[in-house]
Design an enzyme around this catalytic site. Structure first.
Site, mmCIF file in Angstrom:
data_model
loop_
_atom_site.group_PDB
_atom_site.id
_atom_site.type_symbol
_atom_site.label_atom_id
_atom_site.label_comp_id
_atom_site.label_asym_id
_atom_site.label_seq_id
_atom_site.Cartn_x
_atom_site.Cartn_y
_atom_site.Cartn_z
ATOM 1 N N PRO A 14 0.907 -1.155 0.157
ATOM 2 C CG PRO A 14 -0.540 -1.675 1.681
ATOM 3 C CD PRO A 14 0.757 -2.078 1.341
ATOM 4 C CD GLU A 15 4.512 3.304 -3.325
ATOM 5 O OE1 GLU A 15 4.562 4.334 -2.943
ATOM 6 O OE2 GLU A 15 5.087 2.781 -3.874
ATOM 7 C CG HIS A 33 -0.827 -14.497 8.021
ATOM 8 N ND1 HIS A 33 0.106 -14.679 8.484
ATOM 9 C CD2 HIS A 33 -1.155 -15.286 7.059
ATOM 10 C CE1 HIS A 33 1.044 -15.492 7.961
ATOM 11 N NE2 HIS A 33 0.260 -15.896 7.077
ATOM 12 N NE ARG A 55 7.346 -10.619 3.800
ATOM 13 C CZ ARG A 55 6.982 -11.482 3.121
ATOM 14 N NH1 ARG A 55 5.968 -12.263 3.709
ATOM 15 N NH2 ARG A 55 7.294 -11.579 1.945
#
Length: 273
Positions: A4-5, A94, A112
């Site tokens: 995501p930017e 997750h 992550r």
DNA sequence: AGACCCACCCGAACGC
DNA sequence: TGCGTTCGGGTGGGTC
């Protein structure tokens, strides 16, 4: 592939606002507390019983404000994502946070475990401490020129520096430099005023067209109530190493710059010396 | 102060 | 059910 930017963050804010505005957090299961910043003013559990009132972003940070003046700040980093459901859902390996709200179950996932969140009473103070630069939309060309000109760093590193301008990550830095035909290794003090004029325009057009494309694709997400802000934007540089340049056909090169994968056209993007 | 390095984290890709 | 290694991404803290 793409993380995501800013454009994705903008899209996520809008979709979450649609579903969660006015909704109260009934209960919370914070399954991986390591996501909370060390310096978080309050524990995340402080948000239980609070009602979502305002949704915004600053750079790539999501800002959720509540009644009683508390704010929940989330940075997705690479792989943070929200999943919305209309009924309670079994968490996956997750799923690090579960919120039961009035009309939705909210899952927060991050394979992550790289993302970070905080609960604060003063949003402005939080971001002042982060030393964030101005937003990339409507940036003052004179300001950007001064910031770039005084530096001997590679232009790509300057664009990635959130204290210069927020919201440009690795993907769009490559795209912006491809579009402006500036070599990523060009030192800041070698960048011309004309380059900066182009940069100001291209930063805005690259990011806003990505937001528009996200807005188009996200409709399919809203129907399934999954919000991860990822969508396919046609990329000319990032991830395209070895492929022909879409402008001249030359094979795109890949280097590592500041530890970041960097793709460019050695024919279209010349280093200024 | 500015520039640079590294830790954080783990799934995917890769080498053998 | 192959196992060990490398890589990458944004940010913040440390160092020089």
């Amino acid at each position: 592939m793409t993380m995501p930017e800013l454009p994705e963050v903008e899209t996520i804010v809008r979709v979450l606002e649609t579903s969660l505005k006015g909704s109260q957090i009934q209960s919370m299961d914070f399954r991986y507390p390591g996501l909370l910043e060390e310096g978080s003013e309050f524990p995340l559990e402080f948000l239980v019983g609070k009602t979502f009132t305002d949704f915004s972003r600053r750079g790539k940070y999501l800002v959720f404000e509540f009644d009683h003046a508390y704010a929940w700040i989330v940075h997705l980093r690479m792989e943070g994502k929200f999943h919305l459901y209309e009924a309670p859902q079994r968490p996956t390996k997750h799923t690090h946070l579960v919120l039961e709200c009035d009309d939705h179950t909210v899952h927060y996932l991050d394979t992550r475990k790289f993302s970070r969140m905080a609960v604060v009473s003063d949003v402005d103070a939080y971001f002042i401490a982060k030393k964030l630069g101005p937003e990339p939309f409507g940036i003052d060309p004179e300001y950007l020129y001064k910031q770039i000109k005084k530096s001997t760093r590679a232009i790509k590193n300057i664009l990635l520096d959130q204290s210069v301008v927020v919201g440009i990550g690795n993907i769009y830095a490559d795209e912006i430099l491809f579009e402006t035909q500036i070599h990523p290794l060009t030192k800041g003090n070698k960048i011309t005023k004309k380059d900066v004029a182009n940069l100001v325009v291209v930063i805005e057009s690259v990011l806003s067209s990505a937001i528009e494309q996200g807005g188009t694709t996200i409709r399919s997400y809203t129907s399934s109530l999954n919000v991860n802000g990822r969508f396919q934007v046609r990329l000319n540089a990032y991830g395209q190493a070895g492929k022909p340049c879409t402008r001249c056909g030359n094979t795109l090169s890949r280097i590592v710059l500041g530890g970041r994968s960097t793709v460019f056209c050695s024919k279209c993007q010349k280093v200024k010396r």
